[in-house]
Design a protein around this motif. Sequence first.
Motif, mmCIF file in Angstrom:
data_model
loop_
_atom_site.group_PDB
_atom_site.id
_atom_site.type_symbol
_atom_site.label_atom_id
_atom_site.label_comp_id
_atom_site.label_asym_id
_atom_site.label_seq_id
_atom_site.Cartn_x
_atom_site.Cartn_y
_atom_site.Cartn_z
ATOM 1 N N TYR A 88 0.839 -1.202 0.000
ATOM 2 C CA TYR A 88 0.000 0.000 0.000
ATOM 3 C C TYR A 88 0.870 1.246 0.000
ATOM 4 N N GLU A 89 0.619 2.157 -0.947
ATOM 5 C CA GLU A 89 1.370 3.402 -1.046
ATOM 6 C C GLU A 89 0.454 4.576 -0.743
ATOM 7 N N PHE A 90 0.927 5.461 0.129
ATOM 8 C CA PHE A 90 0.161 6.653 0.489
ATOM 9 C C PHE A 90 1.136 7.801 0.717
ATOM 10 N N GLN A 91 1.006 8.848 -0.106
ATOM 11 C CA GLN A 91 1.849 10.042 -0.004
ATOM 12 C C GLN A 91 3.336 9.682 -0.040
ATOM 13 N N GLY A 92 3.679 8.755 -0.958
ATOM 14 C CA GLY A 92 5.079 8.408 -1.151
ATOM 15 C C GLY A 92 5.643 7.406 -0.165
ATOM 16 N N ILE A 93 4.830 6.904 0.777
ATOM 17 C CA ILE A 93 5.292 5.943 1.780
ATOM 18 C C ILE A 93 4.656 4.591 1.483
ATOM 19 N N THR A 94 5.480 3.543 1.459
ATOM 20 C CA THR A 94 5.004 2.196 1.166
ATOM 21 C C THR A 94 4.935 1.380 2.441
ATOM 22 N N THR A 95 3.803 0.722 2.665
ATOM 23 C CA THR A 95 3.628 -0.165 3.817
ATOM 24 C C THR A 95 2.925 -1.441 3.359
ATOM 25 N N TYR A 96 2.879 -2.436 4.242
ATOM 26 C CA TYR A 96 2.190 -3.700 3.978
ATOM 27 C C TYR A 96 1.009 -3.794 4.942
ATOM 28 N N VAL A 97 -0.210 -3.866 4.389
ATOM 29 C CA VAL A 97 -1.398 -3.674 5.214
ATOM 30 C C VAL A 97 -2.495 -4.665 4.831
ATOM 31 N N TYR A 98 -3.550 -4.630 5.648
ATOM 32 C CA TYR A 98 -4.797 -5.346 5.368
ATOM 33 C C TYR A 98 -5.948 -4.342 5.393
ATOM 34 N N HIS A 99 -6.817 -4.417 4.397
ATOM 35 C CA HIS A 99 -8.031 -3.620 4.373
ATOM 36 C C HIS A 99 -9.244 -4.526 4.593
ATOM 37 N N HIS A 100 -10.329 -3.932 5.044
ATOM 38 C CA HIS A 100 -11.638 -4.590 5.177
ATOM 39 C C HIS A 100 -11.646 -5.660 6.282
ATOM 40 N N GLU A 101 -10.970 -6.786 6.031
ATOM 41 C CA GLU A 101 -11.013 -7.878 7.005
ATOM 42 C C GLU A 101 -9.781 -8.756 6.844
ATOM 43 N N VAL A 102 -9.309 -9.305 7.973
ATOM 44 C CA VAL A 102 -8.222 -10.267 7.935
ATOM 45 C C VAL A 102 -8.372 -11.213 9.117
ATOM 46 N N LEU A 103 -7.997 -12.473 8.924
ATOM 47 C CA LEU A 103 -7.925 -13.460 9.995
ATOM 48 C C LEU A 103 -6.463 -13.846 10.177
ATOM 49 N N LEU A 104 -5.923 -13.569 11.359
ATOM 50 C CA LEU A 104 -4.556 -13.941 11.706
ATOM 51 C C LEU A 104 -4.625 -15.240 12.486
ATOM 52 N N LEU A 105 -4.147 -16.317 11.897
ATOM 53 C CA LEU A 105 -4.295 -17.647 12.478
ATOM 54 C C LEU A 105 -3.173 -17.945 13.458
ATOM 55 N N ILE A 106 -3.534 -18.640 14.541
ATOM 56 C CA ILE A 106 -2.561 -19.080 15.543
ATOM 57 C C ILE A 106 -2.843 -20.544 15.863
ATOM 58 N N PRO A 107 -1.870 -21.447 15.646
ATOM 59 C CA PRO A 107 -2.072 -22.839 16.056
ATOM 60 C C PRO A 107 -2.001 -22.968 17.584
ATOM 61 N N LEU A 108 -2.961 -23.670 18.176
ATOM 62 C CA LEU A 108 -2.991 -23.932 19.616
ATOM 63 C C LEU A 108 -2.951 -25.437 19.829
ATOM 64 N N THR A 109 -2.054 -25.874 20.690
ATOM 65 C CA THR A 109 -1.895 -27.303 20.953
ATOM 66 C C THR A 109 -2.387 -27.625 22.358
ATOM 67 N N ILE A 110 -3.231 -28.670 22.453
ATOM 68 C CA ILE A 110 -3.756 -29.124 23.740
ATOM 69 C C ILE A 110 -2.800 -30.160 24.329
ATOM 70 N N ALA A 111 -2.423 -29.986 25.568
ATOM 71 C CA ALA A 111 -1.536 -30.951 26.231
ATOM 72 C C ALA A 111 -2.213 -32.313 26.290
ATOM 73 N N SER A 112 -1.411 -33.354 26.216
ATOM 74 C CA SER A 112 -1.964 -34.716 26.210
ATOM 75 C C SER A 112 -2.614 -35.090 27.532
ATOM 76 N N ASN A 113 -2.262 -34.363 28.613
ATOM 77 C CA ASN A 113 -2.847 -34.682 29.925
ATOM 78 C C ASN A 113 -3.963 -33.711 30.300
#
Length: 714
Positions: A88-113
């Motif tokens: 995404y470029e705005f006024q000469g500055i470039t960034t990496y962004v998300y518009h509207h909606e994003v899902l940031l996934l995180i794996p979660l592990t359940i302990a065996s006990n």
Amino acid sequence: MKWVLLLVTLLTLPLSGLAQNTTASLVLDSAVARPGETFHAAIRLQMSDGWHTYWRNPGGPGKATSIRWELPETVIPGQILWPVPEKYEFQGITTYVYHHEVLLLIPLTIASNAPSGPLALKGLVSWLECQTQCLPGKAEVSAELIIGNQSAPSSNAAMIQSWRSKIPMPDPNFNVRAEWANGTNSDHRMLTLAFQPPAGSSRWDFYPFESENYDFKPSTESFVVAGEQLLRKSVTTLEGWKESVAGLLVWEEGAARRAIEVQLEPVQSSRPVAAEAVAGTSPNNTPPRTSLWLMIISAFIGGLILNIMPCVLPVIALKILGFVNQSREQPGKVRELGLIYAVGVLLSFAALAALVIGVKSAGKAASWGMQFQNPQFVLILTALVTLVALNLFGVFEITLGGSAMGAAGQLASKEGRSGAFFNGVLATILATPCTAPFLGAALGFAFAEPAPIVLLIFLCVGAGLAFPYVLLSWNPKWLKFLPKPGVWMQRFKVAMGFPMLATALWLFSQAATHYGKGAIFSIGLFLVLVGLAVWVWGTFVQLGTRRTGLARAVAIIILLAAYFGILERGINWRHPSVSTAAAIDPKGFWQPWSLEAVAEARAAGRPVLVDFTADWCLTCQVNKTTSLEIESVKNKMKEIGAVAFLADYTRENPLITSELKKYQRAGVPLVLVFPASPAAPPIVLPEVLTPNLVLNALEAAASTKTVSANNSNL
């Protein structure tokens, strides 16, 4: 920009949570999970129209989204998995962004006990949301998971699965070769990625992961050589070239955008990425050599014209004031001061010639205005010109003080000589970012010649710059046309402080270019403290009668605090680590220049316009405003299907220096128009442009005829 963003963020902290334009929630792909299993949670961010949040590497000012978990001991979180962002470029500055909606996934592990039953999963999500302003956001999120004997998906499983497909993964079958250009003794290098692109792919790019050591320039040069896709990025290192490089290779297949994750170990390049044959240019396209006498005359005329260039105008105003003041002097004294001014100019040009000769002797490329590529030089000159402006305003007086000066008459005498010499030096320094008609060709000739010719041409330029003042001082009768000395002179002196202050402001913008937008406030504060110190000196030391020792101590303390607190600790002014380039037009008129990009456009039969420019080159900026970035030129470019490339010479670039030498130019500006026919040589435009020159060149380039680089009809 970063300090502005931080300030806005701090000012809006009390409002965060009250006026958020992003909502956050925690969703799970499993309603029931078994002990020992791994499932996926997701931070779901939903942004209002026009607002965005940031990727793991913001790319510029910004902040990556994060979560601080509050989980039972039987749940172990993994790292965030990031979907492909938008560049995404705005006024000469470039960034990496998300518009509207994003899902940031995180794996979660359940302990065996883990015991059976419900589990409460909680976390505090923090983000930065931006539109035209930026606001920090945070929210507590939670979800419930059942631990049981049989897994069961949640109502959000399909949505999370669709976002899992957007997570780039490594591909062991995709081979990427990575190479560093330049030597390891430089803080700036070019990184080239080479690979075989899949069929149907286009618009390749590389999005680097966040790094504490490497700073990647946002723009990416993309070209194809012998069927191989090449990507090239400029990289600055903070602590050496030992780390590997990781990021995303991003491309398009039809309407779909795809990416893979790559981990690279770049090697030192043993070959240049492109040769002259690839670029479609050759030394045979350069203008023929001209005679030494013609270059001497051109150098003198070019130096003469420098007197009316905007770079030197503030010094001209000072010289006018000096001539008015000198009208009271004896003719011999006036001639003496004129000659001293000329000596200051000539010695300064001799020093520049020695610098060029030294650089060439060291095996490096030299260019006109190259000292403005040095951040320390620009910062010192900014402070110096600011002090000159404050002196004109009467904040303090420049004296050679002390008992050595003797009587008041001696003081005035020595001030006159030193002032004349200093004006000559300052005129030379301020002239170097400017070029003028005749000057470019003369200097381009000199830079390719042996040391004696370099010195001769530089001295001829200096002679042209000093000539009008020597002529006027040698004919004192002409001074009678100037107004008589009076009170108006003091007012005129103060008024001349304003163009000098404008010069300081321009230099300040160049210092910010070298040290990064985040240093703007620090450099400005440094100049304010310098101004405060000289005000204390002028008011309480030079004009005061009591406690002058205390005033001296205060002024010195302020200067030391400004130097060590801001320059040394604040911006590390001696070792800046910012890589910058001229801003590329976000509307798409300019593209980043490279030899390969020009060759690719010409191979497609498209005319090409290349502007070799620099932020510190005033002539370049005038050309851009009056003759390049105007509607008539843009319309003509669209009409003939031409491509415009911007070659940024603000910081040292050996490739650009080589191209300038190829066309016998010592520095920027250089504007080339390549005809549609790949076999035709480029049209080399003069240093100072007009719209008709550019339009006629584009019209000629649209044809397949071979156009002479020296076509006087252009």
